[in-house]
Design a protein around this motif. Structure first.
Motif, PDB file in Angstrom:
ATOM      1  N   ASP A 266       0.840  -1.206   0.000  1.00  0.00           N
ATOM      2  CA  ASP A 266       0.000   0.000   0.000  1.00  0.00           C
ATOM      3  C   ASP A 266       0.872   1.252   0.000  1.00  0.00           C
ATOM      4  O   ASP A 266       0.980   1.956   0.992  1.00  0.00           O
ATOM      5  N   TYR A 267       1.503   1.493  -1.152  1.00  0.00           N
ATOM      6  CA  TYR A 267       2.390   2.643  -1.274  1.00  0.00           C
ATOM      7  C   TYR A 267       1.658   3.969  -1.083  1.00  0.00           C
ATOM      8  O   TYR A 267       2.208   4.882  -0.470  1.00  0.00           O
ATOM      9  N   PRO A 268       0.426   4.134  -1.571  1.00  0.00           N
ATOM     10  CA  PRO A 268      -0.279   5.388  -1.309  1.00  0.00           C
ATOM     11  C   PRO A 268      -0.423   5.701   0.187  1.00  0.00           C
ATOM     12  O   PRO A 268      -0.298   6.857   0.589  1.00  0.00           O
ATOM     13  N   ALA A 269      -0.660   4.688   1.018  1.00  0.00           N
ATOM     14  CA  ALA A 269      -0.753   4.928   2.472  1.00  0.00           C
ATOM     15  C   ALA A 269       0.588   5.420   3.002  1.00  0.00           C
ATOM     16  O   ALA A 269       0.638   6.337   3.833  1.00  0.00           O
TER      17      ALA A 269
ATOM     18  N   ALA B  50       1.225   9.241   4.606  1.00  0.00           N
ATOM     19  CA  ALA B  50       1.869   9.431   5.913  1.00  0.00           C
ATOM     20  C   ALA B  50       3.085  10.347   5.788  1.00  0.00           C
ATOM     21  O   ALA B  50       3.296  11.224   6.634  1.00  0.00           O
ATOM     22  N   ARG B  51       3.899  10.154   4.736  1.00  0.00           N
ATOM     23  CA  ARG B  51       5.066  11.023   4.548  1.00  0.00           C
ATOM     24  C   ARG B  51       4.617  12.461   4.315  1.00  0.00           C
ATOM     25  O   ARG B  51       5.242  13.385   4.802  1.00  0.00           O
ATOM     26  N   LYS B  52       3.548  12.648   3.562  1.00  0.00           N
ATOM     27  CA  LYS B  52       3.067  14.003   3.277  1.00  0.00           C
ATOM     28  C   LYS B  52       2.598  14.693   4.558  1.00  0.00           C
ATOM     29  O   LYS B  52       2.833  15.879   4.749  1.00  0.00           O
ATOM     30  N   ARG B  53       1.951  13.933   5.453  1.00  0.00           N
ATOM     31  CA  ARG B  53       1.479  14.515   6.722  1.00  0.00           C
ATOM     32  C   ARG B  53       2.640  14.907   7.630  1.00  0.00           C
ATOM     33  O   ARG B  53       2.573  15.913   8.324  1.00  0.00           O
ATOM     34  N   GLU B  54       3.698  14.120   7.645  1.00  0.00           N
ATOM     35  CA  GLU B  54       4.789  14.358   8.589  1.00  0.00           C
ATOM     36  C   GLU B  54       5.913  15.229   8.027  1.00  0.00           C
ATOM     37  O   GLU B  54       6.844  15.573   8.746  1.00  0.00           O
TER      38      GLU B  54
END
Length: 190
Positions: free
Chosen positions: A146-149, A153-157
């Motif tokens: 699940d690369y989009p997940a 997560a990277r975008k949020r952090e």
């Protein structure tokens, strides 16, 4: 016959094939004098955020690229540049035209040369080279991972500036694109 490594080729950074092919690997700043190339591959010339933020490192990388590495190409040689866009003034930033807006395809570099650019951001933008819809994540069609997940997560952090540079291949100046900190001054009303 298939080409194979020559029996006397043992070094991992330098070897020949039985058909006369030759491979030589070196890091940025390494000596390349006496070598000639049909294809030059530059892979991640900037290795970290710290290096990217150093004008001295960016200048040394550019100088090595233009005065050492580029002089090693045989007539008609090709250059392949693969890199994370850590900084707007990185190697790709100095090659790409000033008005480059992240598009893939042929572009005319600052020195007039033609380059074919492949820019694949983690989250698709308009005219995506993979034909994805705007906003679609990279590798979202592979449910086993699940690369989009992972990307969400990277975008949020990650700060917007770092997200744009590391995942969208679109570095922005630290002071901002529209407003710069130095333009604003504190004042005390009378």
């Amino acid at each position: 016959p298939d080409s194979a490594l020559a029996p006397d080729s043992r070094a991992k950074g330098e070897w020949e094939t039985t058909e006369g092919g030759f491979y030589f690997a070196c890091g940025v700043g390494s000596g390349v004098t006496g070598r000639r190339a049909d294809v030059i591959i530059v892979d991640d010339p900037i290795k970290s955020r710290q290096e990217a933020d150093s004008k001295l490192i960016r200048d040394k990388t550019w100088q090595w690229y233009t005065t050492d590495l580029r002089t090693r190409g045989k007539p008609g040689y090709a250059i392949v540049l693969i890199q994370t866009r850590w900084h707007e003034d990185d190697l790709a930033g100095r090659i790409l035209p000033e008005n480059w807006a992240g598009e893939s395809g042929f572009v005319t570099a600052r020195d007039g040369e033609q380059w074919f650019v492949v820019c694949v951001p983690a989250q698709a933008a308009a005219n995506d080279p993979l034909g994805r819809e705007v906003g679609q994540w990279l590798w979202d069609d592979q449910p086993e991972y699940d690369y989009p997940a992972f990307l969400r997560a990277r975008k949020r952090e990650t700060s917007p500036m770092m997200w744009a540079a590391l995942y969208q291949q679109d570095p922005a100046p630290e002071e901002g694109e529209f407003f710069q900190r130095g333009w604003f001054h504190r004042f005390t009303p009378d």
